[in-house]
Design a protein around this motif. Structure first.
Motif, short mmCIF file in Angstrom:
data_model
loop_
_atom_site.label_atom_id
_atom_site.label_comp_id
_atom_site.label_asym_id
_atom_site.label_seq_id
_atom_site.Cartn_x
_atom_site.Cartn_y
_atom_site.Cartn_z
N GLU A 3 2.55 5.67 0.14
CA GLU A 3 2.37 6.75 -0.84
C GLU A 3 2.31 8.11 -0.17
OE1 GLU A 3 -0.74 5.98 -3.62
OE2 GLU A 3 0.27 4.22 -4.45
N ALA A 28 9.56 2.26 -0.88
CA ALA A 28 9.09 2.81 -2.16
C ALA A 28 9.48 1.83 -3.26
CB ALA A 28 9.71 4.18 -2.42
N TYR A 62 1.02 -4.30 -3.32
CA TYR A 62 0.06 -3.72 -4.27
C TYR A 62 -0.82 -4.81 -4.89
CZ TYR A 62 1.82 1.10 -4.42
OH TYR A 62 2.16 2.40 -4.10
N LYS A 94 -6.78 4.18 -4.01
CA LYS A 94 -6.80 3.45 -5.27
C LYS A 94 -7.70 2.23 -5.19
CE LYS A 94 -2.25 4.79 -7.09
NZ LYS A 94 -1.95 5.87 -6.14
N VAL A 150 -0.25 0.51 -11.03
CA VAL A 150 0.97 1.07 -10.42
C VAL A 150 2.17 0.20 -10.76
CG1 VAL A 150 2.15 1.48 -8.22
CG2 VAL A 150 -0.19 2.28 -8.54
#
Length: 621
Positions: free
Chosen positions: A288, A295, A472, A495, A503
């Protein structure tokens, strides 16, 4: 091994040999070996030695005409001629029937130079581990004479990564193993004991960390990698190593690895989970922060994660794929076309891998709620309305067009007739057994009649071993379990667990995890597990997830179902399939698996467990 080394250069694959076990090393003709001095003397030669290991990474999704690699509660196989597939062995609890049959990437007849779709995790894994140790010994003995420090670091980093990665794959299926960190002489007595999974995990973690310390984020941005710039995407790097380090630690802290499979304890090891969250958080912070080449792809390019078309055989995965195996060929149009579609419109042998209806149910509503939530808005009279957008990306359901321009013979199949008695679900041998078809990996038009797709259109299917979306979700699970809360977070990432899941949902256009699921750890874990089921559907993860969560043997994860219904109105091909109305919607069990604690680990061959007493069989086998 004092003066000669087997299989040094990638270019010498034609001089390969059959790997039969971790203690058999065959004598070689002098023409098929190089001296150690030549094999390891400079970076180019040494890198050739390392790249032999790239060639033994299995491709889980390609083998013969139909590849069975989803063995959780996710897939139902047609009857009549598919009983040889691994999925049937798992459903029946007869894991031993996969051994040596040749239709599964776990264990089959294997050679370095053999069939590009027949790489074996068991044989290839042990081969690669030995090659790693040969390479590390060469470095320790000073055989590398002509190399910069950066080149030396990259060689060593790749070796440590591969040793850890192959052990991670092997132990994920078979449990703790002897962890070999040195070369075993051909005449040595081999009696290293099996270690526990967590003992292995600590050694894997150390190897992954060494690899991360030695490897760059992006080879293209280094002096060494600049010589192959643009062709380095399949080389291990710091992000690969850190991501797998985090995954390894989370696995070590998961219920199966923490408590064993013979009891009902499903607690996590919080310390392992915290360590995992710290490492995975570091990866995500780098991503990020724009410090990596990775990405998430936009959702309108979601299919490019799995297949590409008319892009000169471009490897799928884009910026999201982290680890991919090298491509061994790209005739995937034929393989996937024949694995997932109605037999009448494709060219296979009639075997179809059908999405289990119970698994399709994990794809909730666009509002973020699961189907069984009273506020979800799900209706049995309009079961395909307002679903998670990934539902429409993944599945063919009743009324959806399957053929763009059908021949006269196949016009009756242009639209999916998946209602009770429809011609797409009327034969358990050649049609859907569940009410759905899986189109995640093939585009509309991949059939006998449409000319848009085919080998000439360079349709290329390939699955990544690890992609960013999973990182994630691994972080979310590790942070929640490590810190005991859905809002748990590591100091390495901004996060928390809930935000990490969101996300992935937002990328797909799905609402955030509802507040009714974020105040309780177990309720939130239900959403984490569901999100993994949806985002990573049919990518080969579910079986291992159910095992490590110790849910494989538990209801409702041990059943597979079909959805049946009647159409409530006359069929209109111009109508939106999402809005179609049905009556008599019902769900019935197709398969109920009677599995026990022993089924959490795969059995070893009898030859393996009779080599010496310290190498013992898994419980119950």
């Amino acid at each position: 091994m004092k003066n000669k080394i087997i299989h040094i250069l990638f270019a010498l694959f034609s001089a390969g040999f059959i790997f039969t076990s971790c203690t058999d090393y065959l004598d070689r003709d002098s023409d098929s070996v190089l001296s150690e001095e030549d094999a390891f003397k400079n970076f180019n030669n040494f890198q050739g030695f390392v790249e032999v290991m790239y060639n033994v990474i299995p491709d889980v999704a390609k083998h013969n005409w139909v590849s069975s690699f989803n063995w959780g509660d996710d897939e139902v196989i047609t009857t009549g001629n598919g009983e040889y597939l691994m999925g049937y062995a798992i459903d029946g609890g007869n894991y031993r029937s996969y051994i040596g049959k040749g239709d599964c990437f776990l264990d089959r007849s294997w050679t370095v130079e053999g069939d590009r779709f027949a790489k074996s995790l068991w044989g290839g894994g042990w081969y690669a581990i030995r090659q790693v140790n040969v390479g590390l010994e060469a470095l320790q003995n000073g055989l590398l004479k002509d190399a910069t420090q950066e080149e030396r670091n990259f060689l060593e980093g790749q070796l440590y990564f591969f040793r850890a990665w192959f052990y991670f794959q092997l132990t994920s299926y078979w449990g703790g193993l002897p962890y070999m960190e040195s070369v075993l002489a051909p005449d040595a007595q081999f009696n290293l004991p099996r270690e526990s999974y967590q003992e292995n995990a600590e050694k894997m973690a150390a190897d992954f960390q060494r690899a991360a310390d030695l490897l760059p984020v992006d080879w293209d941005n280094t002096t060494t990698g600049s010589r192959t710039k643009g062709n380095n995407a399949f080389r291990p790097n710091k992000i690969w190593a850190l991501s797998y380090l985090g995954k390894c630690l989370l696995y070590a802290g998961s219920p199966l690895m923490e408590n064993g499979g013979e009891n009902s304890n499903r607690s996590y090891n919080a310390d392992y989970c915290k360590r995992a969250a710290d490492v995975l958080g570091k990866v995500l912070a780098m991503v990020e922060g724009g410090q990596t080449q990775y990405a998430l792809v936009d959702f309108d390019k979601y299919s490019s994660l799995f297949y590409t078309k008319e892009q000169n055989w471009l490897m799928p995965g884009g910026t999201e794929a982290i680890m991919r195996s090298p491509t061994y060929g790209a005739d995937s149009y034929w393989r996937q076309m024949n694995s997932y579609q109605l037999a009448a419109i494709c060219e296979g042998d009639g075997i179809i891998l059908c999405p289990a209806a119970n698994y399709v149910n994990y794809f909730g509503m666009a509002n973020g709620l699961p189907l069984d939530d009273s506020n979800s808005g799900f209706s049995k009279s309009q079961p395909w309305k307002d679903r998670d957008p990934r539902f429409y990306n993944n599945f063919i359901y009743d009324g959806v067009k399957m053929i763009k321009a059908p021949s006269e013979e196949r016009k009756i199949y242009q639209y999916a007739n998946l209602y009770d008695g429809g011609n797409c679900c009327d034969d358990p041998r050649k049609s859907s057994r569940t009410g759905y078809f899986n189109y995640k990996f093939i585009p509309l038009g991949a059939n006998r009649d449409d000319s848009d797709y085919g080998y000439g259109k360079a349709t290329h299917f390939h699955l990544a071993w690890l992609r960013l979306a999973e990182v994630y979700l691994l972080y979310a699970e590790a942070a929640a379990q490590g810190y005991g809360s859905p809002t748990g977070k590591s100091s390495t990432f901004t996060k928390n667990a809930v935000e990490a899941v969101n996300v992935i949902r937002r990328r797909a256009g799905v609402a955030d995890v509802a507040s009714s699921y974020t105040g309780d750890l177990e309720k939130f874990m239900g959403e984490v597990r569901r999100e993994r089921a949806v985002e990573l559907a049919y990518e080969g993860h579910r079986f291992n997830d159910l095992r490590r969560w110790k849910l494989l043997t538990e209801y409702p994860y041990n059943i597979k179902t079909v959805q049946k219904f009647d159409r409530a109105e006359a069929f209109d091909p111009e109508a939106d399939a999402k809005e179609r109305k049905v009556i008599n919607f019902r769900e019935e069990i197709v398969t109920q698996r009677k599995l026990s604690g022993k089924h959490y680990w795969l059995p070893f061959k009898t030859d393996d467990v009779t080599m010496y007493p310290e190498f013992y069989q898994n419980p119950g086998w």
